[in-house]
Design an enzyme around this catalytic site. Sequence first.
Site, short mmCIF file in Angstrom:
data_model
loop_
_atom_site.label_atom_id
_atom_site.label_comp_id
_atom_site.label_asym_id
_atom_site.label_seq_id
_atom_site.Cartn_x
_atom_site.Cartn_y
_atom_site.Cartn_z
N CYS A 201 4.94 7.01 -11.68
CA CYS A 201 5.08 6.11 -10.54
C CYS A 201 6.54 5.94 -10.14
O CYS A 201 6.87 5.08 -9.31
CB CYS A 201 4.49 4.74 -10.88
SG CYS A 201 2.74 4.78 -11.28
N SER B 206 3.61 6.20 -16.91
CA SER B 206 2.34 6.90 -17.15
C SER B 206 2.48 7.93 -18.26
O SER B 206 2.76 7.56 -19.40
CB SER B 206 1.73 7.52 -15.89
OG SER B 206 0.36 7.80 -16.15
N ASP C 83 28.16 40.09 -11.70
CA ASP C 83 27.19 40.84 -12.51
C ASP C 83 26.20 39.88 -13.14
O ASP C 83 26.06 39.81 -14.36
CB ASP C 83 27.95 41.64 -13.59
CG ASP C 83 27.05 42.61 -14.34
OD1 ASP C 83 25.95 42.91 -13.84
OD2 ASP C 83 27.46 43.06 -15.42
#
Length: 422
Positions: free
Chosen positions: A83, A63, A287
Amino acid sequence: MEIKGQHLIVDAYDCQVELINNADDLKRLMLETLRELQLEVLLAYFHSFSPQGVTGIVAISTSHFSIHTWPEYGYSALDLYTCSPMDALPALKKFLGKIGAGRANIYEIKRGMEGLIFTNREGDKLLHSAGRRRGDKWDWKILKEIKNGNHPILFKGKSKFHDILLVEAKDLRLYMNDQLQFSSLDEKHYHEALVLPVMELAPSREHVLILGGGDGFALREVLKYPDVFHVDLVDIDPMIIHLAKNERALVTANHGSLKDNRVTVHTMDAREYVNGNNKGYDVVIIDFPDPADHDTSLLYTKEFFEHVARHLNTEGLLACQANSPKGTPKVYWSIGKTLQASGFKTKPYFTLVPSFGVWGFYLVSRKSILKKLPELSVPHQAINSNLELLPPTLHSPQTGLIINSENNLRLHELYQEEIEKI
């Protein structure tokens, strides 16, 4: 009726203006997302409007993936339909983080299901993106004033991971993705509090590991101790490391710490490092940046802390920065809860960093930790000896805390919720 596809429609707000106005960057990031989803690209077309805005569509074998942007509003509209059996949502959230979306409404449609329009993994609530708007609003205001003031820009560039700006105003300031990382006026409040307590309490300080801290400030504090034999520093961004080693103003501020012959710098992902070697350490200092998105949230998981624990010697101690117990209390106490779930005992403590407010840390050990610290044995300017536990006004929330794990990765969602309320 069988589900025929997954359709994700997104309204993304507070996006990084420069990025969503750049057709080439958007195309590159969208193609990266589709490659991550292992989808076949058929064609891609992107167009830049004048004076601003981009529209683009990538046709895929299952698509499409499209975007239309309004940079003047920091807004982007996206549409991803596939899909493929692979869940596209995690990759889409990562994409939203890359364009700096501070918040997003994600509507999910299960295509081919009769009578069902919108759904998602949390009932009928809208999903929110894991991305974070680049920088905080207060940081932007100050940064705008700094730029308008024609202060010297020592470095401006883009690494694979960050937009980086090093600027001299009345102080030296480092911004990454428009977010203040430190001010030379008060960074010692943060770095002394992160490093000195764990170094004082550790029975041995010969071998030290610093995860993050590529600016060299935490390392500067570690190297105050003459009995430190070797330090491994791990930071993912080579550009930050280069600046910390070579930019004169930054080298002056960090006392040239990255050039010390006791230090080995590893430019790589911290997760990769702790998974890939068998070294043992007397002290580990974490850190890392705030857990603002999916990727940084992975650095504060139970699994990651368990990997770190394997590198901590039997009597070893760990210190971890953990955000603000005042501004983001659920994040702060959830980090502590996650450390405890990893098999550690923790001692919460805090300091006041003028640029950031109340900031919290954890001392971490396999054994109980002293309630008070001994007198500090090295030069210090910003913190006092005998740091105590958090005051009663900064107590843990009664609800809403989590153990952050790879299967329940939600720390960045808590962070975004709390940041929005500040």
